[in-house]
Design a protein around this motif. Structure first.
Motif, PDB file in Angstrom:
ATOM      1  N   VAL A  10       0.858  -1.191   0.000  1.00  0.00           N
ATOM      2  CA  VAL A  10       0.000   0.000   0.000  1.00  0.00           C
ATOM      3  C   VAL A  10       0.891   1.236   0.000  1.00  0.00           C
ATOM      4  CG1 VAL A  10      -1.834   1.263   1.170  1.00  0.00           C
ATOM      5  CG2 VAL A  10      -1.761  -1.241   1.299  1.00  0.00           C
ATOM      6  N   PRO A  14       8.460   6.471  -2.623  1.00  0.00           N
ATOM      7  CA  PRO A  14       9.767   5.829  -2.801  1.00  0.00           C
ATOM      8  C   PRO A  14       9.848   4.456  -2.116  1.00  0.00           C
ATOM      9  CG  PRO A  14      10.036   8.139  -2.231  1.00  0.00           C
ATOM     10  CD  PRO A  14       8.575   7.853  -2.131  1.00  0.00           C
ATOM     11  N   GLU A  34      -2.256   2.393  -4.822  1.00  0.00           N
ATOM     12  CA  GLU A  34      -1.928   3.802  -4.576  1.00  0.00           C
ATOM     13  C   GLU A  34      -3.202   4.641  -4.646  1.00  0.00           C
ATOM     14  OE1 GLU A  34       0.656   5.928  -3.693  1.00  0.00           O
ATOM     15  OE2 GLU A  34      -0.875   7.466  -3.991  1.00  0.00           O
ATOM     16  N   MET A  45       4.504  17.950  -0.544  1.00  0.00           N
ATOM     17  CA  MET A  45       5.756  18.698  -0.540  1.00  0.00           C
ATOM     18  C   MET A  45       6.948  17.770  -0.324  1.00  0.00           C
ATOM     19  SD  MET A  45       7.608  21.352  -0.489  1.00  0.00           S
ATOM     20  CE  MET A  45       6.651  22.847  -0.217  1.00  0.00           C
ATOM     21  N   GLN A  48      13.070  17.238  -2.521  1.00  0.00           N
ATOM     22  CA  GLN A  48      13.585  16.585  -3.732  1.00  0.00           C
ATOM     23  C   GLN A  48      15.116  16.637  -3.816  1.00  0.00           C
ATOM     24  OE1 GLN A  48      11.046  17.275  -7.308  1.00  0.00           O
ATOM     25  NE2 GLN A  48       9.859  18.598  -5.966  1.00  0.00           N
ATOM     26  N   THR A  49      15.736  16.338  -2.687  1.00  0.00           N
ATOM     27  CA  THR A  49      17.181  16.175  -2.696  1.00  0.00           C
ATOM     28  C   THR A  49      17.502  14.796  -2.132  1.00  0.00           C
ATOM     29  OG1 THR A  49      17.409  17.071  -0.461  1.00  0.00           O
ATOM     30  CG2 THR A  49      17.643  18.633  -2.295  1.00  0.00           C
ATOM     31  N   LYS A 125      11.449  14.761  -8.588  1.00  0.00           N
ATOM     32  CA  LYS A 125      10.835  13.551  -8.014  1.00  0.00           C
ATOM     33  C   LYS A 125       9.762  12.970  -8.931  1.00  0.00           C
ATOM     34  CE  LYS A 125       9.402  11.849  -3.451  1.00  0.00           C
ATOM     35  NZ  LYS A 125       9.239  12.205  -2.036  1.00  0.00           N
ATOM     36  N   ILE A 147      -6.863   3.846  -5.509  1.00  0.00           N
ATOM     37  CA  ILE A 147      -7.360   2.974  -4.424  1.00  0.00           C
ATOM     38  C   ILE A 147      -6.975   3.619  -3.094  1.00  0.00           C
ATOM     39  CG2 ILE A 147      -7.316   0.676  -3.395  1.00  0.00           C
ATOM     40  CD1 ILE A 147      -8.248   0.454  -6.231  1.00  0.00           C
ATOM     41  N   GLY A 178       3.212   5.919   4.104  1.00  0.00           N
ATOM     42  CA  GLY A 178       3.830   7.199   4.486  1.00  0.00           C
ATOM     43  C   GLY A 178       3.559   7.626   5.910  1.00  0.00           C
ATOM     44  N   ARG A 182      -2.402   5.374   7.793  1.00  0.00           N
ATOM     45  CA  ARG A 182      -3.706   4.897   8.266  1.00  0.00           C
ATOM     46  C   ARG A 182      -3.590   3.446   8.731  1.00  0.00           C
ATOM     47  NH1 ARG A 182      -7.998   5.724   3.772  1.00  0.00           N
ATOM     48  NH2 ARG A 182      -8.291   7.851   4.501  1.00  0.00           N
ATOM     49  N   LEU A 199       4.274  18.902  11.576  1.00  0.00           N
ATOM     50  CA  LEU A 199       5.216  19.551  10.657  1.00  0.00           C
ATOM     51  C   LEU A 199       4.364  20.037   9.489  1.00  0.00           C
ATOM     52  CD1 LEU A 199       8.203  20.257  10.006  1.00  0.00           C
ATOM     53  CD2 LEU A 199       8.104  18.377   8.401  1.00  0.00           C
ATOM     54  N   LEU A 247       8.097  26.438   6.744  1.00  0.00           N
ATOM     55  CA  LEU A 247       7.665  25.345   7.641  1.00  0.00           C
ATOM     56  C   LEU A 247       7.402  25.850   9.052  1.00  0.00           C
ATOM     57  CD1 LEU A 247      10.599  24.114   6.106  1.00  0.00           C
ATOM     58  CD2 LEU A 247       9.357  22.100   6.756  1.00  0.00           C
ATOM     59  N   GLN A 286       1.513  17.071   8.712  1.00  0.00           N
ATOM     60  CA  GLN A 286       1.628  15.761   9.352  1.00  0.00           C
ATOM     61  C   GLN A 286       1.872  15.924  10.844  1.00  0.00           C
ATOM     62  OE1 GLN A 286       5.403  15.182   7.020  1.00  0.00           O
ATOM     63  NE2 GLN A 286       5.999  14.124   8.870  1.00  0.00           N
ATOM     64  N   GLU A 311      10.377  11.581   9.067  1.00  0.00           N
ATOM     65  CA  GLU A 311      10.696  11.102   7.728  1.00  0.00           C
ATOM     66  C   GLU A 311      12.040  10.402   7.721  1.00  0.00           C
ATOM     67  OE1 GLU A 311      10.338  14.893   5.913  1.00  0.00           O
ATOM     68  OE2 GLU A 311      12.465  15.321   6.052  1.00  0.00           O
TER      69      GLU A 311
HETATM   70  C1  FAD Z   1       8.670  19.672   3.741  1.00  0.00           C
HETATM   71  C2  FAD Z   1       9.362  18.390   3.410  1.00  0.00           C
HETATM   72  C3  FAD Z   1      10.594  18.429   2.771  1.00  0.00           C
HETATM   73  C4  FAD Z   1      11.261  17.254   2.494  1.00  0.00           C
HETATM   74  N1  FAD Z   1      12.460  17.315   1.857  1.00  0.00           N
HETATM   75  C5  FAD Z   1      13.157  16.186   1.599  1.00  0.00           C
HETATM   76  C6  FAD Z   1      14.412  16.229   0.944  1.00  0.00           C
HETATM   77  O1  FAD Z   1      14.898  17.303   0.559  1.00  0.00           O
HETATM   78  N2  FAD Z   1      15.073  15.071   0.751  1.00  0.00           N
HETATM   79  C7  FAD Z   1      14.571  13.865   1.151  1.00  0.00           C
HETATM   80  O2  FAD Z   1      15.222  12.858   0.941  1.00  0.00           O
HETATM   81  N3  FAD Z   1      13.377  13.798   1.757  1.00  0.00           N
HETATM   82  C8  FAD Z   1      12.660  14.912   1.985  1.00  0.00           C
HETATM   83  N4  FAD Z   1      11.432  14.837   2.591  1.00  0.00           N
HETATM   84  C9  FAD Z   1      10.950  13.523   3.062  1.00  0.00           C
HETATM   85  C10 FAD Z   1      10.481  12.615   1.954  1.00  0.00           C
HETATM   86  O3  FAD Z   1       9.504  13.285   1.198  1.00  0.00           O
HETATM   87  C11 FAD Z   1       9.908  11.359   2.564  1.00  0.00           C
HETATM   88  O4  FAD Z   1      10.795  10.839   3.545  1.00  0.00           O
HETATM   89  C12 FAD Z   1       9.656  10.267   1.509  1.00  0.00           C
HETATM   90  O5  FAD Z   1       8.765  10.692   0.525  1.00  0.00           O
HETATM   91  C13 FAD Z   1       9.069   9.039   2.206  1.00  0.00           C
HETATM   92  O6  FAD Z   1       8.714   8.066   1.266  1.00  0.00           O
HETATM   93  P1  FAD Z   1       7.579   6.995   1.609  1.00  0.00           P
HETATM   94  O7  FAD Z   1       7.436   6.160   0.379  1.00  0.00           O
HETATM   95  O8  FAD Z   1       7.877   6.327   2.880  1.00  0.00           O
HETATM   96  O9  FAD Z   1       6.259   7.851   1.854  1.00  0.00           O
HETATM   97  P2  FAD Z   1       5.499   8.842   0.887  1.00  0.00           P
HETATM   98  O10 FAD Z   1       6.419   9.487  -0.055  1.00  0.00           O
HETATM   99  O11 FAD Z   1       4.675   9.696   1.771  1.00  0.00           O
HETATM  100  O12 FAD Z   1       4.554   7.890   0.046  1.00  0.00           O
HETATM  101  C14 FAD Z   1       3.382   7.303   0.594  1.00  0.00           C
HETATM  102  C15 FAD Z   1       2.449   6.955  -0.547  1.00  0.00           C
HETATM  103  O13 FAD Z   1       1.321   6.283  -0.014  1.00  0.00           O
HETATM  104  C16 FAD Z   1       0.127   6.807  -0.577  1.00  0.00           C
HETATM  105  N5  FAD Z   1      -0.950   6.585   0.380  1.00  0.00           N
HETATM  106  C17 FAD Z   1      -1.104   7.175   1.604  1.00  0.00           C
HETATM  107  N6  FAD Z   1      -2.218   6.708   2.215  1.00  0.00           N
HETATM  108  C18 FAD Z   1      -2.767   5.813   1.368  1.00  0.00           C
HETATM  109  C19 FAD Z   1      -3.935   5.022   1.435  1.00  0.00           C
HETATM  110  N7  FAD Z   1      -4.739   5.024   2.517  1.00  0.00           N
HETATM  111  N8  FAD Z   1      -4.223   4.213   0.385  1.00  0.00           N
HETATM  112  C20 FAD Z   1      -3.415   4.180  -0.702  1.00  0.00           C
HETATM  113  N9  FAD Z   1      -2.300   4.920  -0.822  1.00  0.00           N
HETATM  114  C21 FAD Z   1      -1.975   5.718   0.203  1.00  0.00           C
HETATM  115  C22 FAD Z   1       0.460   8.279  -0.802  1.00  0.00           C
HETATM  116  O14 FAD Z   1      -0.393   8.841  -1.779  1.00  0.00           O
HETATM  117  C23 FAD Z   1       1.912   8.201  -1.257  1.00  0.00           C
HETATM  118  O15 FAD Z   1       2.031   8.030  -2.645  1.00  0.00           O
HETATM  119  C24 FAD Z   1      10.707  16.000   2.856  1.00  0.00           C
HETATM  120  C25 FAD Z   1       9.448  15.962   3.465  1.00  0.00           C
HETATM  121  C26 FAD Z   1       8.781  17.143   3.749  1.00  0.00           C
HETATM  122  C27 FAD Z   1       7.444  17.085   4.412  1.00  0.00           C
END
Ligand code: FAD
Length: 451
Positions: A10, A14, A34, A45, A48-49, A125, A147, A178, A182, A199, A247, A286, A311
């Motif tokens: 789910v 990334p 997704e 947000m 993207q580094t 990204k 979904i 993420g 949920r 945040l 922020l 969040q 994160e």
């Molecule tokens: C302000 C800010 C700046 C940031 N800057 C950076 C940076 O410069 N460099 C860096 O490396 N990281 C950065 N991050 C952190 C980075 O964005 C996250 O750590 C990373 O995206 C985490 O990946 P993830 O796949 O765990 O979660 P997410 O990227 O949050 O992906 C979760 C996915 O699950 C989906 N989803 C959620 N709930 C459901 C549901 N109920 N059903 C189906 N799908 C669902 C969402 O749509 C999403 O596509 C930043 C974050 C923030 C808030």
């Protein structure tokens, strides 16, 4: 109709995309669910580094292979395609409200080393998502968009994941939904977690910003709102573009006021934005909780930000996703060949050793909590005025706090002599985060249904 899979993942961020790739390449029958209708569109947000390019992060060293267009995780031995543009980030500079600078690296030095002088790598990204989706599809993963998963029920034999009027059955599931997941909430994890704060972020891609440099990360602080506000400026891999993000940790702070402060009022930074052109806007909201120490319950493994405090960063999320997908593939094979299980327990051990122990979440939050310790602009201006030498080049939130702690220690004799009244404030750096953020925590409590 119910669809049956080996593993249901789910979330196609990334972590979920890398988990799907790993399990798909291992030959497992994988469904990736997704909520977004377009996986490659960035809706939340992100700076993207890539964190971090010049030291170990999550026990791995990230390398960008420019010619082969691959992001390579040298220690864990996997890679993923990235065919978009990049921009090296050569330093991270923190500016106090009056423009005094605390420098993690000097770009005039680090640029000389080219790619090997970069502390971070800015990328697009949306292009990364597109490349990952292509790899996931090529690995045979069934991808379902639109979904919105709202229920996960588990039994001894498997997991049923439902949302948007569809149901999927799997032997296992990976929750990669993420931060503020949920699924983690439904599985009861939040009841054991400490809540700290929000945040909140809002920002724009901008053109024509006259910042001191276009290839370094920059941040600053304002004490003007009811609680501290921040500006982070991330390079973009496009000519004359920056990603400027505002922020706060506290929901009482109005981010538009924070943006106005930096872009119009603060004499040091306002000049940068006089001709700025605002392009796409992104935002995020969040809750920040303590991380989940044991990320497996009832046949559901947690990956990426799902189990994190705030994160893991994209690189941490990708590593955790890859390892979670591999762990479930191993568990499935163990079940089928009848060998003793260790795939999932190996993942749990890795998570605890690499994240929980080596990346203390309070150190992470301290990146934002410093102005809660040094709680007046003149304190921060003063401390930065004492810093004559650059700190080591760094874009690693945990290493940065170690450097900062050592810096403060080295400044203590001077501070004791010149500004002894600051010593009790600095001593607060070693207090528990629950005490440092107590006022904000109280003001921003999540609704009861978050338990
Ligand atoms: C302000 C800010 C700046 C940031 N800057 C950076 C940076 O410069 N460099 C860096 O490396 N990281 C950065 N991050 C952190 C980075 O964005 C996250 O750590 C990373 O995206 C985490 O990946 P993830 O796949 O765990 O979660 P997410 O990227 O949050 O992906 C979760 C996915 O699950 C989906 N989803 C959620 N709930 C459901 C549901 N109920 N059903 C189906 N799908 C669902 C969402 O749509 C999403 O596509 C930043 C974050 C923030 C808030």
């Amino acid at each position: 109709m119910t669809n049956k899979y080996d593993v249901i993942i789910v979330g196609a961020g990334p972590a979920g995309l890398l988990a799907a790739k790993a399990a798909g390449l291992a030959g497992m029958k994988v469904a990736l669910l997704e909520r977004k209708s377009e996986i490659s569109s960035l809706e939340r947000m992100c700076g993207q580094t890539l964190v971090s390019m010049n030291d170990y992060y999550f026990d791995d060293l990230v390398q960008y292979n420019r010619e082969g267009k691959k992001i390579v995780f040298l220690n864990n031995g996997f890679s993923c395609n990235y065919e978009g543009p990049t921009q090296n980030c050569y330093a991270w500079h923190i500016f106090s409200p009056n423009g005094n600078r605390l420098a993690f690296g000097l770009p005039e030095e680090t640029r000389k080393k080219g790619d090997y002088g970069a502390v971070g790598l800015a990328y697009d990204k949306e292009i990364l998502f597109r490349c990952l989706l292509e790899e996931v599809t090529a690995a045979g993963v069934a991808v379902f968009t639109g979904i919105d998963v709202d229920e996960v029920s588990t039994s001894d034999e498997g997991v049923t994941v439902s949302g948007s009027n569809k149901s999927f059955e799997g032997l296992y599931a990976i929750a990669a939904d993420g931060t503020n997941s949920r699924i983690a909430r439904q599985l009861g994890y939040n009841r054991d977690r400490t809540f700290y704060s929000y945040l909140l972020s809002k920002g724009w891609y901008m053109r024509n910003v006259k910042a001191p440099s276009m290839d370094i990360l920059m941040s600053s602080i304002t004490y003007k709102p009811v609680a501290p506000g921040y500006m982070f400026i991330f390079p973009r891999p496009y000519d004359d573009e920056l990603n400027v993000v505002f922020l706060a940790l506290d929901a009482r702070v109005n981010l538009d006021e924070v943006a106005d402060y930096f872009m119009k009022e603060n004499p040091f930074t306002a000049a940068w934005f006089a001709q700025a052109e605002l392009l796409d806007m992104h935002a995020s909201a969040q809750y920040i909780f303590s991380p989940i120490a044991a990320p497996y319950r009832k046949r559901v493994l947690l990956a990426g930000d799902t189990g994190s405090c705030q994160e893991l960063e994209n690189s941490g999320a990708m590593i955790s996703g890859w390892k979670a997908g591999s762990a479930i593939a191993a568990a499935l094979k163990e079940d089928r060949v009848g060998t003793a299980s260790q795939g999932i327990s190996n993942y749990i051990q890795w998570w605890q050793k690499t994240y929980i122990e080596k990346c203390p979440h309070e150190a992470y939050i301290m990146n934002f909590a410093l102005p809660y310790v040094l709680d007046a602009a003149e304190d921060f201006n003063y401390i930065c005025s004492l810093v004559k030498e650059p700190l080591p080049p760094c874009w690693n939130p945990y290493a940065a706090m170690n450097h900062m702690g050592a810096l403060v220690q080295s400044l203590v004799p001077t501070i004791q002599q010149e500004r002894p009244e600051l010593m009790p404030k600095l001593a607060r750096m070693s207090q528990p985060m629950t005490e440092i953020l107590a006022d904000t925590t109280e003001a921003c409590k999540p609704p009861a249904h978050f338990d």
